[in-house]
Design a protein around this motif. Structure first.
Motif, PDB file in Angstrom:
ATOM      1  N   PRO A 110      47.376  33.988  32.684  1.00  0.00           N
ATOM      2  CA  PRO A 110      48.578  34.806  32.870  1.00  0.00           C
ATOM      3  C   PRO A 110      48.279  36.288  33.062  1.00  0.00           C
ATOM      4  O   PRO A 110      49.015  36.976  33.785  1.00  0.00           O
ATOM      5  N   VAL A 111      47.219  36.802  32.460  1.00  0.00           N
ATOM      6  CA  VAL A 111      46.898  38.221  32.627  1.00  0.00           C
ATOM      7  C   VAL A 111      46.415  38.483  34.047  1.00  0.00           C
ATOM      8  O   VAL A 111      46.791  39.485  34.673  1.00  0.00           O
ATOM      9  N   THR A 112      45.612  37.581  34.573  1.00  0.00           N
ATOM     10  CA  THR A 112      45.170  37.712  35.962  1.00  0.00           C
ATOM     11  C   THR A 112      46.360  37.668  36.908  1.00  0.00           C
ATOM     12  O   THR A 112      46.454  38.463  37.859  1.00  0.00           O
ATOM     13  N   LEU A 113      47.278  36.762  36.658  1.00  0.00           N
ATOM     14  CA  LEU A 113      48.492  36.683  37.479  1.00  0.00           C
ATOM     15  C   LEU A 113      49.287  37.973  37.386  1.00  0.00           C
ATOM     16  O   LEU A 113      49.759  38.496  38.408  1.00  0.00           O
ATOM     17  N   ALA A 114      49.432  38.506  36.190  1.00  0.00           N
ATOM     18  CA  ALA A 114      50.166  39.766  36.017  1.00  0.00           C
ATOM     19  C   ALA A 114      49.474  40.904  36.755  1.00  0.00           C
ATOM     20  O   ALA A 114      50.132  41.712  37.423  1.00  0.00           O
ATOM     21  N   LEU A 115      48.159  40.984  36.655  1.00  0.00           N
ATOM     22  CA  LEU A 115      47.428  42.056  37.344  1.00  0.00           C
ATOM     23  C   LEU A 115      47.559  41.952  38.863  1.00  0.00           C
ATOM     24  O   LEU A 115      47.547  42.962  39.559  1.00  0.00           O
ATOM     25  N   ARG A 116      47.689  40.746  39.363  1.00  0.00           N
ATOM     26  CA  ARG A 116      47.804  40.559  40.810  1.00  0.00           C
ATOM     27  C   ARG A 116      49.218  40.752  41.330  1.00  0.00           C
ATOM     28  O   ARG A 116      49.415  40.936  42.531  1.00  0.00           O
TER      29      ARG A 116
END
Length: 154
Positions: A110-116
């Motif tokens: 989820p953090v990677t998704l948020a950063l993207r």
């Protein structure tokens, strides 16, 4: 349906295989949080795909299906209904919520998704939190292990 979180002195029906499948207790606040998390994650996936980027379906399934799904099973099913009455059910709930749910949600990245998907300013705030001294200390393996082991007693 049983009363929400039956107490040890309450007269309850015994836990049978049929009751295991049918004794659901709906907690609206917790269910609302789970639905909001799923909606935010799916919105992020939609936003990413709408601009032509790829996002793994297995990550989405891990976060929403297995991670949040296991949280629903642990808190809303018979595990949530009998958790204050039967120790074995309470411990099974602990195992699902401390071992299965976080692992599956982490596999969803989820953090990677948020950063993207986040705009520049919120992405900058998230990065400052991720690179903070507090985050570095909290993510140190020995501290994480200690917190994991001590959390059932806290």
């Amino acid at each position: 349906m049983l009363p929400l979180h039956a107490g040890p002195g309450d007269q309850i029906e015994p836990l049978t295989p049929l009751r295991l499948l049918t004794a659901w207790t709906f907690e609206p606040v917790l269910l609302g949080v789970i639905v909001v998390l799923a909606a935010l994650y799916l919105y992020g996936v939609h936003k990413l795909r709408a601009r032509g980027d790829q996002w793994s379906r297995s990550r989405t399934f891990a976060f929403v299906g297995l991670g949040l799904g296991s949280a629903v099973i642990a808190t809303q099913s018979a595990l949530g209904t009998y958790d204050t009455v039967l120790l074995r059910v309470h411990m099974a709930q602990h195992m699902v919520l401390s071992m299965v749910t976080p692992l599956m949600m982490a596999l969803g990245a989820p953090v990677t998704l948020a950063l993207r998907t986040l705009p520049a300013r919120p992405r900058k705030w998230l990065l400052s939190v991720l690179h903070s001294r507090f985050a570095k200390v909290m993510c140190f393996p020995l501290i994480r292990f200690t917190l994991f082991v001590l959390s059932p007693w806290a």
